[in-house]
Design a protein around this motif. Structure first.
Motif, PDB file in Angstrom:
ATOM      1  N   PHE A 112      -0.904  -4.898  -6.322  1.00 47.57           N
ATOM      2  CA  PHE A 112      -0.536  -3.523  -5.910  1.00 47.57           C
ATOM      3  C   PHE A 112       0.842  -3.162  -6.438  1.00 47.57           C
ATOM      4  O   PHE A 112       1.072  -2.113  -7.036  1.00 47.57           O
ATOM      5  N   ALA A 161       1.818  -0.282  -9.057  1.00 44.33           N
ATOM      6  CA  ALA A 161       2.706   0.801  -8.602  1.00 44.33           C
ATOM      7  C   ALA A 161       3.988   0.829  -9.423  1.00 44.33           C
ATOM      8  O   ALA A 161       4.488   1.903  -9.790  1.00 44.33           O
ATOM      9  N   THR A 209       3.371   2.315 -12.763  1.00 44.01           N
ATOM     10  CA  THR A 209       3.152   3.764 -12.648  1.00 44.01           C
ATOM     11  C   THR A 209       4.469   4.525 -12.522  1.00 44.01           C
ATOM     12  O   THR A 209       4.626   5.603 -13.086  1.00 44.01           O
ATOM     13  N   LEU A 210       5.419   3.937 -11.806  1.00 50.77           N
ATOM     14  CA  LEU A 210       6.688   4.639 -11.585  1.00 50.77           C
ATOM     15  C   LEU A 210       7.466   4.877 -12.877  1.00 50.77           C
ATOM     16  O   LEU A 210       8.346   5.729 -12.916  1.00 50.77           O
ATOM     17  N   VAL A 229       4.399  10.121  -7.121  1.00 52.48           N
ATOM     18  CA  VAL A 229       5.405  10.411  -8.159  1.00 52.48           C
ATOM     19  C   VAL A 229       4.717  10.713  -9.490  1.00 52.48           C
ATOM     20  O   VAL A 229       5.108  11.644 -10.209  1.00 52.48           O
ATOM     21  N   LEU A 230       3.672   9.937  -9.801  1.00 49.41           N
ATOM     22  CA  LEU A 230       2.945  10.178 -11.064  1.00 49.41           C
ATOM     23  C   LEU A 230       2.370  11.597 -11.091  1.00 49.41           C
ATOM     24  O   LEU A 230       2.515  12.330 -12.087  1.00 49.41           O
ATOM     25  N   PHE A 247       3.897   1.575  -1.097  1.00 54.78           N
ATOM     26  CA  PHE A 247       4.538   1.665  -2.419  1.00 54.78           C
ATOM     27  C   PHE A 247       3.561   2.244  -3.448  1.00 54.78           C
ATOM     28  O   PHE A 247       3.917   3.093  -4.283  1.00 54.78           O
ATOM     29  N   PHE A 248       2.284   1.772  -3.300  1.00 52.47           N
ATOM     30  CA  PHE A 248       1.241   2.296  -4.197  1.00 52.47           C
ATOM     31  C   PHE A 248       1.088   3.813  -4.005  1.00 52.47           C
ATOM     32  O   PHE A 248       0.999   4.593  -4.962  1.00 52.47           O
ATOM     33  N   HIS A 306       0.832  -1.220   0.000  1.00 52.55           N
ATOM     34  CA  HIS A 306       0.000   0.000   0.000  1.00 52.55           C
ATOM     35  C   HIS A 306       0.860   1.261   0.000  1.00 52.55           C
ATOM     36  O   HIS A 306       0.581   2.223  -0.737  1.00 52.55           O
ATOM     37  N   ILE A 359       3.301   5.953  -2.862  1.00 49.04           N
ATOM     38  CA  ILE A 359       4.487   6.659  -3.387  1.00 49.04           C
ATOM     39  C   ILE A 359       4.430   6.745  -4.916  1.00 49.04           C
ATOM     40  O   ILE A 359       4.676   7.814  -5.510  1.00 49.04           O
ATOM     41  N   SER A 360       4.092   5.632  -5.545  1.00 48.49           N
ATOM     42  CA  SER A 360       4.093   5.639  -7.013  1.00 48.49           C
ATOM     43  C   SER A 360       3.053   6.617  -7.552  1.00 48.49           C
ATOM     44  O   SER A 360       3.301   7.328  -8.536  1.00 48.49           O
ATOM     45  N   MET A 361       1.881   6.691  -6.888  1.00 49.01           N
ATOM     46  CA  MET A 361       0.861   7.647  -7.345  1.00 49.01           C
ATOM     47  C   MET A 361       1.307   9.093  -7.089  1.00 49.01           C
ATOM     48  O   MET A 361       1.043   9.994  -7.899  1.00 49.01           O
TER      49      MET A 361
END
Lengths: 161, 511
Positions: free
Chosen positions: B94, B98, B101-102, A53-54, A46-47, A44, A49-51
């Motif tokens: 997940f 993710a 997306t990165l 960054v997007l 990581f999810f 979660h 963080i990636s969003m």
């Protein structure tokens, strides 16, 4: 529990023993207990963080000036909120160990909290409605893609870093 | 707290269904985008993100729906067995979503790079296509432009009235235009092997010009005296600039040299005329003041002489006074003639006849047997409206000077020429005497300037001649070199008798 097999054994002997006489010391590490929860919670995070960054890159490259990418940005924001919500629920349920949840019937739910933690029961109940965040996230994603599809096919290429 | 679990159940089940449906709808749209442009990596990226989201939605929502159904049916034990698998798959999806997306920033950069490269390639392709299709025309147009440009600059080089010269840094002449060859009086073939400095009168001037070009890269409007191949000096205005040229070519200097000899001569003549005009005004003033006292002295002297015995000493003294006073009056009259104070008494005369009369007079009063006289009279010269006495005085002065320059032996040339276009008569009197030194040329028309020994000349002959010719609206010049004699040129305007009177009056008024 450990077994010591001599000092500086030959490599061949180690391979032989490993494949013919497996001992507990050579087995893989166990992953019972709370490890699964931690891995899920880290996923979660990581999810999130990636969003994040997007969204940062969409704004940095000025892509949010295009409505399609702007909706995708909103989608990322709702995904972040949903992940926070899911993380909170998992934390309350499986890590905090303060609430006792029991079914009192087919459609009744009892949430027992220690004295002074009544708010936590209510927070848990509301947080359980996580689809109220994940569904809008996908709705915004859908709208964003639809805009991109209907906008000028070269619109994305017009916005340069 | 006891609450209904129905809202949670409804939101969970419907939300899960919505998520599956929406995820696949997103995947479909992303696929449409990808199919629109399969080479667009951004659309491909979005498609894979949506695919990962769909997998995530299916795994999670299916798990949730199954969970709710099993709990409702009271089969919680089955859910507890399925739950670890469902949770693990959720975790995995997940991470996949993710991770995809990165990669957005990297994907976008690649897309930009591809787009830019594609545009560059397209531009290059279009250019190549254009060049390929129009190469022949472009080459023809360019060749025509170059030919036109070459022709234009070649014409400037060839028809320029000034000297244009290309030389190496050491002064070696590489190319010279026709005017340059004409100015220096050299052949084109000859000039190629020569150095520019060899035409300099003063070699030190070349060094200063070369130094200036080396340090500044150019030299502008330097006054240089050049020496033509026939030895004659010409004054010029020189400009030059250094051409660095191409890396593998020798540096050259481009010179533009303008002949200003005629301009300088004209300026000198104007200065000379101004000087003589000033001297004339001064002389006239002095002469007028002296003339009256001289007249009184002469009158009283002549009165006294009448009552004296010619044999007496006093008579001889008075005669001496009278003689010197007359000399003074002659000088004063000459000065007045130079200053053009007296109006000409003009009549129709022939120039050649006037010249012959003066020549005959001189022959009668001297030994000229060994002087060869060459006459070249133009029969087209018309009769002219001139003051015969004064014109003869001019000829007398010039012929006496010529005789004095030649001594008893030489060649005297008399020439007349009619220029009908300018309505002018040109009279040239040339001798083969010792000539006039260059330093004296600008002073020979000055009053009282003479190279003769003291007592042999007053230095007023040429001044008076100058005044008389100017008074007739003409001009007198001299051209001479030491050892090669001197040539006096008189230019007189031809005027009709009717205009002649008016012309004379006008010149008199100008005094």
């Amino acid at each position: 529990m450990k077994y010591v097999i001599g000092r500086m054994p030959p490599v061949g002997a180690i391979f032989f023993l490993q494949f013919t006489m497996p001992l507990p010391v050579l087995a893989t590490q166990g992953h019972g207990g709370i490890e699964g929860v931690y891995a899920h919670q880290m996923a979660h995070l990581f999810f999130i963080i990636s969003m994040g960054v997007l969204i940062y890159w969409l704004r940095d490259r000025k892509l949010v000036a295009i409505s399609g990418w702007r909706f995708i940005q909103y989608s990322g924001l709702f995904f972040i909120l949903w992940n926070v919500d899911a993380y909170t629920v998992h934390y309350i349920e499986e890590q905090l160990d303060l609430l006792k949840i029991a079914r009192q019937g087919p459609w009744l739910l009892e949430v027992r909290a220690p004295e002074g933690f009544g708010w936590l029961s209510r927070l848990y109940y509301v947080a359980k409605l996580d689809h109220l965040l994940s569904v809008p996230a996908l709705v915004f994603m859908y709208l964003g893609l639809k805009r991109l599809l209907h906008e000028d096919s070269t619109a994305a290429g017009k916005v340069h870093p | 707290m006891i609450a209904s679990s129905l809202p949670i159940w409804v939101v969970d089940v419907l939300g899960s269904i919505c998520m599956i449906v929406l995820a696949f709808m997103c995947m479909r749209l992303a696929n449409l985008l990808r199919r629109r442009d399969r080479n667009n990596i951004v659309w491909t990226y979005l498609f894979w993100v949506c695919t990962a989201l769909a997998v995530f939605a299916v795994s999670r929502s299916a798990g949730h729906i199954l969970k709710q159904l099993l709990i409702i049916t009271g089969d919680a034990a089955t859910w507890n067995r399925v739950r670890p698998y469902s949770g693990a798959v959720n975790t995995f999806t997940f991470v996949v979503v993710a991770s995809f997306t990165l990669f957005f920033e990297r994907t976008w950069n690649i897309y930009q790079q591809i787009t830019n490269d594609k545009q560059d390639l397209q531009t290059a392709k279009d250019k190549l296509l254009y060049l390929n299709q129009n190469l022949e025309n472009l080459v023809s147009e360019r060749t025509a432009e170059l030919a036109l440009s070459e022709h234009k600059y070649r014409r400037i080089f060839e028809v320029s009235r000034d000297l244009i010269l290309v030389a190496g840094k050491d002064g070696r002449i590489v190319d010279i235009n026709p005017s340059g060859s004409e100015m220096l009086r050299v052949e084109d073939t000859e000039v190629q092997s020569r150095y520019l400095q060899s035409f300099f009168l003063e070699q030190s001037e070349w060094q200063s010009i070369a130094d200036a070009i080396e340090s500044k890269g150019f030299v502008a409007n330097a006054e240089i005296d050049l020496k033509r191949s026939d030895g004659r000096r010409i004054r010029t205005l020189l400009s030059g600039s250094l051409d660095r040229g191409f890396p593998d070519k020798e540096d050259t200097i481009h010179f533009l040299i303008k002949d200003i000899e005629q301009r300088r001569l004209a300026e000198e003549q104007i200065a000379q005329a101004d000087k003589l005009a000033s001297i004339g005004q001064l002389s006239a003033g002095i002469a007028h003041e002296i003339n009256n006292p001289l007249g009184i002295i002469l009158g009283f002297t002549q009165l006294l002489i009448r009552h004296e015995d010619p044999q007496s000493e006093k008579y001889q003294d008075l005669k001496t006074i009278e003689k010197h006073v007359r000399n003074c009056k002659t000088i004063v009259e000459d000065l007045l003639n130079f200053a053009r104070t007296s109006s000409p008494d003009e009549n129709l005369i022939r120039i050649d006849t006037a010249l012959d009369d003066v020549l005959k007079f001189i022959h009668q009063h001297g030994d000229h047997d060994r002087i060869e006289v060459v006459k070249n009279y133009d029969p087209e010269v018309p009769q002219m409206f001139l003051d015969e006495k004064k014109i003869k005085q001019v000829f007398m002065n010039l012929l006496l000077n010529a005789r004095h320059a030649m001594g008893n032996e030489g060649r005297l040339s008399l020439c007349t020429e009619y220029n009908p276009e300018g309505r002018q008569v040109i009279i040239k009197i040339a001798d083969s005497g010792y000539g006039i030194e260059k330093r004296n040329l600008s002073r020979i028309f000055d009053p009282f300037f003479t190279t003769k020994p003291t007592g042999e000349g007053t230095g007023l002959g040429l001044s008076v001649s100058y005044g008389i010719i100017k008074n007739h609206g003409g001009d007198i010049t001299v051209d001479s070199e030491v050892g090669r004699g001197a040539t006096f040129t008189i230019i007189l305007p031809v005027v009709s008798p009717e205009k002649g009177r008016h012309h004379a009056e006008k010149h008199t008024d100008r005094r």
